[in-house]
Design a protein around this motif. Structure first.
Motif, PDB file in Angstrom:
ATOM      1  N   ILE A 143       0.842  -1.188   0.000  1.00 27.16           N
ATOM      2  CA  ILE A 143       0.000   0.000   0.000  1.00 27.16           C
ATOM      3  C   ILE A 143       0.882   1.244   0.000  1.00 27.16           C
ATOM      4  CG2 ILE A 143      -1.672   1.322   1.371  1.00 27.16           C
ATOM      5  CD1 ILE A 143      -2.890  -1.353   2.195  1.00 27.16           C
ATOM      6  N   GLU A 144       0.686   2.085  -1.013  1.00 25.45           N
ATOM      7  CA  GLU A 144       1.580   3.231  -1.198  1.00 25.45           C
ATOM      8  C   GLU A 144       1.543   4.199  -0.019  1.00 25.45           C
ATOM      9  OE1 GLU A 144       0.895   5.111  -4.923  1.00 25.45           O
ATOM     10  OE2 GLU A 144       1.503   3.367  -6.103  1.00 25.45           O
ATOM     11  N   ALA A 145       0.380   4.365   0.590  1.00 25.01           N
ATOM     12  CA  ALA A 145       0.296   5.260   1.743  1.00 25.01           C
ATOM     13  C   ALA A 145       1.218   4.787   2.864  1.00 25.01           C
ATOM     14  CB  ALA A 145      -1.141   5.359   2.240  1.00 25.01           C
ATOM     15  N   GLY A 146       1.271   3.492   3.085  1.00 22.39           N
ATOM     16  CA  GLY A 146       2.163   2.950   4.107  1.00 22.39           C
ATOM     17  C   GLY A 146       3.625   3.147   3.759  1.00 22.39           C
ATOM     18  N   GLN A 147       3.963   2.997   2.478  1.00 21.28           N
ATOM     19  CA  GLN A 147       5.339   3.238   2.047  1.00 21.28           C
ATOM     20  C   GLN A 147       5.722   4.701   2.246  1.00 21.28           C
ATOM     21  OE1 GLN A 147       5.832   1.787  -1.974  1.00 21.28           O
ATOM     22  NE2 GLN A 147       4.731  -0.111  -1.524  1.00 21.28           N
ATOM     23  N   MET A 153       8.861   8.724   8.079  1.00 22.36           N
ATOM     24  CA  MET A 153       9.527   8.397   9.331  1.00 22.36           C
ATOM     25  C   MET A 153      11.036   8.470   9.178  1.00 22.36           C
ATOM     26  SD  MET A 153       8.388   7.744  12.373  1.00 22.36           S
ATOM     27  CE  MET A 153       9.710   8.614  13.232  1.00 22.36           C
ATOM     28  N   ALA A 154      11.546   8.051   8.026  1.00 24.39           N
ATOM     29  CA  ALA A 154      12.981   8.168   7.761  1.00 24.39           C
ATOM     30  C   ALA A 154      13.405   9.636   7.745  1.00 24.39           C
ATOM     31  CB  ALA A 154      13.337   7.491   6.440  1.00 24.39           C
ATOM     32  N   GLU A 155      12.562  10.505   7.192  1.00 28.13           N
ATOM     33  CA  GLU A 155      12.866  11.942   7.190  1.00 28.13           C
ATOM     34  C   GLU A 155      12.904  12.499   8.613  1.00 28.13           C
ATOM     35  OE1 GLU A 155       9.810  13.604   4.789  1.00 28.13           O
ATOM     36  OE2 GLU A 155      10.695  12.950   2.881  1.00 28.13           O
ATOM     37  N   LEU A 156      11.966  12.073   9.437  1.00 27.10           N
ATOM     38  CA  LEU A 156      11.938  12.544  10.821  1.00 27.10           C
ATOM     39  C   LEU A 156      13.164  12.060  11.589  1.00 27.10           C
ATOM     40  CD1 LEU A 156       8.151  11.943  11.598  1.00 27.10           C
ATOM     41  CD2 LEU A 156       9.294  14.160  11.328  1.00 27.10           C
ATOM     42  N   LEU A 157      13.578  10.811  11.340  1.00 20.42           N
ATOM     43  CA  LEU A 157      14.784  10.305  11.992  1.00 20.42           C
ATOM     44  C   LEU A 157      16.016  11.056  11.492  1.00 20.42           C
ATOM     45  CD1 LEU A 157      16.261   8.381  13.860  1.00 20.42           C
ATOM     46  CD2 LEU A 157      16.211   6.661  12.030  1.00 20.42           C
ATOM     47  N   ALA A 158      16.050  11.370  10.204  1.00 23.85           N
ATOM     48  CA  ALA A 158      17.173  12.130   9.652  1.00 23.85           C
ATOM     49  C   ALA A 158      17.284  13.491  10.332  1.00 23.85           C
ATOM     50  CB  ALA A 158      17.005  12.303   8.143  1.00 23.85           C
ATOM     51  N   ALA A 159      16.153  14.142  10.561  1.00 22.20           N
ATOM     52  CA  ALA A 159      16.169  15.430  11.253  1.00 22.20           C
ATOM     53  C   ALA A 159      16.664  15.275  12.681  1.00 22.20           C
ATOM     54  CB  ALA A 159      14.763  16.037  11.242  1.00 22.20           C
ATOM     55  N   GLU A 160      16.312  14.173  13.315  1.00 23.71           N
ATOM     56  CA  GLU A 160      16.752  13.914  14.690  1.00 23.71           C
ATOM     57  C   GLU A 160      18.250  13.654  14.751  1.00 23.71           C
ATOM     58  OE1 GLU A 160      15.963  13.475  18.803  1.00 23.71           O
ATOM     59  OE2 GLU A 160      14.527  14.000  17.234  1.00 23.71           O
ATOM     60  N   ALA A 166      18.198   6.400   4.912  1.00 22.84           N
ATOM     61  CA  ALA A 166      17.520   5.677   3.840  1.00 22.84           C
ATOM     62  C   ALA A 166      16.374   4.865   4.426  1.00 22.84           C
ATOM     63  CB  ALA A 166      18.502   4.754   3.125  1.00 22.84           C
ATOM     64  N   VAL A 167      15.356   4.601   3.623  1.00 21.88           N
ATOM     65  CA  VAL A 167      14.256   3.759   4.055  1.00 21.88           C
ATOM     66  C   VAL A 167      14.308   2.443   3.294  1.00 21.88           C
ATOM     67  CG1 VAL A 167      12.623   4.712   2.373  1.00 21.88           C
ATOM     68  CG2 VAL A 167      11.755   3.650   4.476  1.00 21.88           C
ATOM     69  N   ALA A 168      13.979   1.361   3.980  1.00 20.76           N
ATOM     70  CA  ALA A 168      13.965   0.034   3.359  1.00 20.76           C
ATOM     71  C   ALA A 168      12.877  -0.795   4.024  1.00 20.76           C
ATOM     72  CB  ALA A 168      15.326  -0.641   3.496  1.00 20.76           C
ATOM     73  N   PHE A 169      12.604  -1.960   3.423  1.00 18.60           N
ATOM     74  CA  PHE A 169      11.444  -2.740   3.855  1.00 18.60           C
ATOM     75  C   PHE A 169      11.807  -4.217   4.014  1.00 18.60           C
ATOM     76  CE2 PHE A 169      10.087   0.918   1.418  1.00 18.60           C
ATOM     77  CZ  PHE A 169       9.162   1.507   2.259  1.00 18.60           C
ATOM     78  N   GLY A 170      11.144  -4.846   4.986  1.00 19.74           N
ATOM     79  CA  GLY A 170      11.369  -6.264   5.211  1.00 19.74           C
ATOM     80  C   GLY A 170      10.677  -7.151   4.198  1.00 19.74           C
ATOM     81  N   SER A 171       9.591  -6.655   3.596  1.00 22.73           N
ATOM     82  CA  SER A 171       8.870  -7.427   2.585  1.00 22.73           C
ATOM     83  C   SER A 171       7.945  -6.491   1.821  1.00 22.73           C
ATOM     84  CB  SER A 171       8.043  -8.543   3.235  1.00 22.73           C
ATOM     85  OG  SER A 171       6.986  -7.994   3.995  1.00 22.73           O
ATOM     86  N   ALA A 172       7.458  -6.958   0.682  1.00 16.45           N
ATOM     87  CA  ALA A 172       6.357  -6.348  -0.071  1.00 16.45           C
ATOM     88  C   ALA A 172       6.678  -5.023  -0.747  1.00 16.45           C
ATOM     89  CB  ALA A 172       5.129  -6.159   0.826  1.00 16.45           C
ATOM     90  N   ALA A 173       7.826  -4.424  -0.475  1.00 15.62           N
ATOM     91  CA  ALA A 173       8.197  -3.144  -1.092  1.00 15.62           C
ATOM     92  C   ALA A 173       9.716  -3.110  -1.245  1.00 15.62           C
ATOM     93  CB  ALA A 173       7.715  -1.973  -0.249  1.00 15.62           C
ATOM     94  N   THR A 174      10.175  -2.196  -2.067  1.00 14.26           N
ATOM     95  CA  THR A 174      11.602  -2.056  -2.307  1.00 14.26           C
ATOM     96  C   THR A 174      12.055  -0.653  -1.938  1.00 14.26           C
ATOM     97  OG1 THR A 174      11.174  -1.435  -4.614  1.00 14.26           O
ATOM     98  CG2 THR A 174      11.630  -3.758  -4.160  1.00 14.26           C
ATOM     99  N   PRO A 175      13.376  -0.517  -1.599  1.00 18.18           N
ATOM    100  CA  PRO A 175      14.391  -1.571  -1.565  1.00 18.18           C
ATOM    101  C   PRO A 175      14.261  -2.443  -0.323  1.00 18.18           C
ATOM    102  CG  PRO A 175      15.339   0.463  -0.774  1.00 18.18           C
ATOM    103  CD  PRO A 175      13.935   0.797  -1.220  1.00 18.18           C
ATOM    104  N   SER A 176      14.819  -3.630  -0.403  1.00 16.85           N
ATOM    105  CA  SER A 176      14.910  -4.471   0.784  1.00 16.85           C
ATOM    106  C   SER A 176      15.971  -3.901   1.718  1.00 16.85           C
ATOM    107  CB  SER A 176      15.280  -5.902   0.403  1.00 16.85           C
ATOM    108  OG  SER A 176      16.626  -5.958  -0.055  1.00 16.85           O
ATOM    109  N   VAL A 177      15.957  -4.348   2.942  1.00 21.04           N
ATOM    110  CA  VAL A 177      16.961  -3.866   3.904  1.00 21.04           C
ATOM    111  C   VAL A 177      18.358  -4.269   3.451  1.00 21.04           C
ATOM    112  CG1 VAL A 177      17.688  -3.897   6.317  1.00 21.04           C
ATOM    113  CG2 VAL A 177      15.254  -4.017   5.747  1.00 21.04           C
TER     114      VAL A 177
END
Length: 246
Positions: A143-147, A153-160, A166-177
């Motif tokens: 689901i694109e909204a979840g991606q 969330m990666a942007e918020l962590l980058a600011a912190e 970079a953002v990555a996913f365990g399954s169902a989306a790319t890139p993989s971790v």
């Protein structure tokens, strides 16, 4: 209508805190602890509610059964203990809530700047140093909204942290971790850390150790921050009123 303690609405409010479910004993313990923290946080906010346990997979009781057992006519909100939108929130939880009158659904836990602060602490505990590349590892969804939420969330962590993430996913989306870790190394990063954007230990967290990073942070739980985020989502849902009132 749904209302906080002292507000409009004579019926009791039921909060069904619905997690994915896991076979991992530590994961189960932490999710149970989150429900206790959520009940405490709701009480602090003056929200008089009964908190129930439910799951969409792996564990019992299943969400549909919990909702069916609630007293007819009393208000309920399903609180997804999920970090972003996905199949379980968009289909399983939405369908179960739609089947019961007087039932709403709050938004998933993230993204939230408070989660970025927790992720940064977990990375520091894992050994993060200035100059390390960081990959935020989300469970993954088609689901694109979840991606997009994971990317936010990666942007918020980058600011912190003060550097790109970079953002990555365990399954169902790319890139993989694994792909994201490899890309960071190919770009010349001396060390690569993985920030586990997962609530608790379980299948997806265990797989992060195989991604080739120098270190992997622990999951977000334990800690009261998650309960505060869930309570905030519930407050938004209470203000909006139930999605289904007939």
């Amino acid at each position: 209508m749904i209302g906080p303690a002292g507000g409009p609405g004579p019926r009791r409010l039921h909060i069904v805190a619905c997690a994915h479910g896991t076979d991992n004993p530590d994961g189960r313990r932490l999710i149970n602890g989150l429900r206790g923290d959520l009940a405490d946080e709701l009480a602090l906010q003056g929200i008089d509610a009964v908190v129930h346990e439910a799951y969409v997979d792996v564990q019992e009781p299943r969400l549909e059964a919990v909702l069916a057992a609630l007293p007819p006519g009393e208000d309920a909100i399903v609180a997804p203990l999920l970090l972003s939108e996905g199949f379980h929130s968009r289909v399983d939880i939405a369908d179960a809530a739609a089947a019961r009158p007087h039932t709403g659904v709050s938004a998933p836990v993230g993204p939230d700047p408070r989660l970025a602060a927790v992720l940064a602490r977990r990375l520091a505990e894992a050994g993060h140093q200035p100059g390390d590349a960081v990959v935020l590892a989300a469970a993954g969804t088609r689901i694109e909204a979840g991606q997009r939420q994971a990317a936010r969330m990666a942007e918020l962590l980058a600011a912190e942290l003060g550097h790109p993430v970079a953002v990555a996913f365990g399954s169902a989306a790319t890139p993989s971790v694994t792909e994201a870790v490899g890309a960071a190394r190919a770009a010349g990063a001396p060390r690569v850390g993985v920030a586990s954007f997962l609530l608790a230990p379980g299948f997806f967290h265990d797989r992060l150790a195989e991604a080739g990073a120098d270190y992997v942070s622990t999951a977000l739980l334990p800690g009261v921050t998650i309960a505060k985020c869930v309570a905030g989502r519930l407050a938004e849902a209470i203000s909006a009123g139930p999605a289904h009132t007939e």
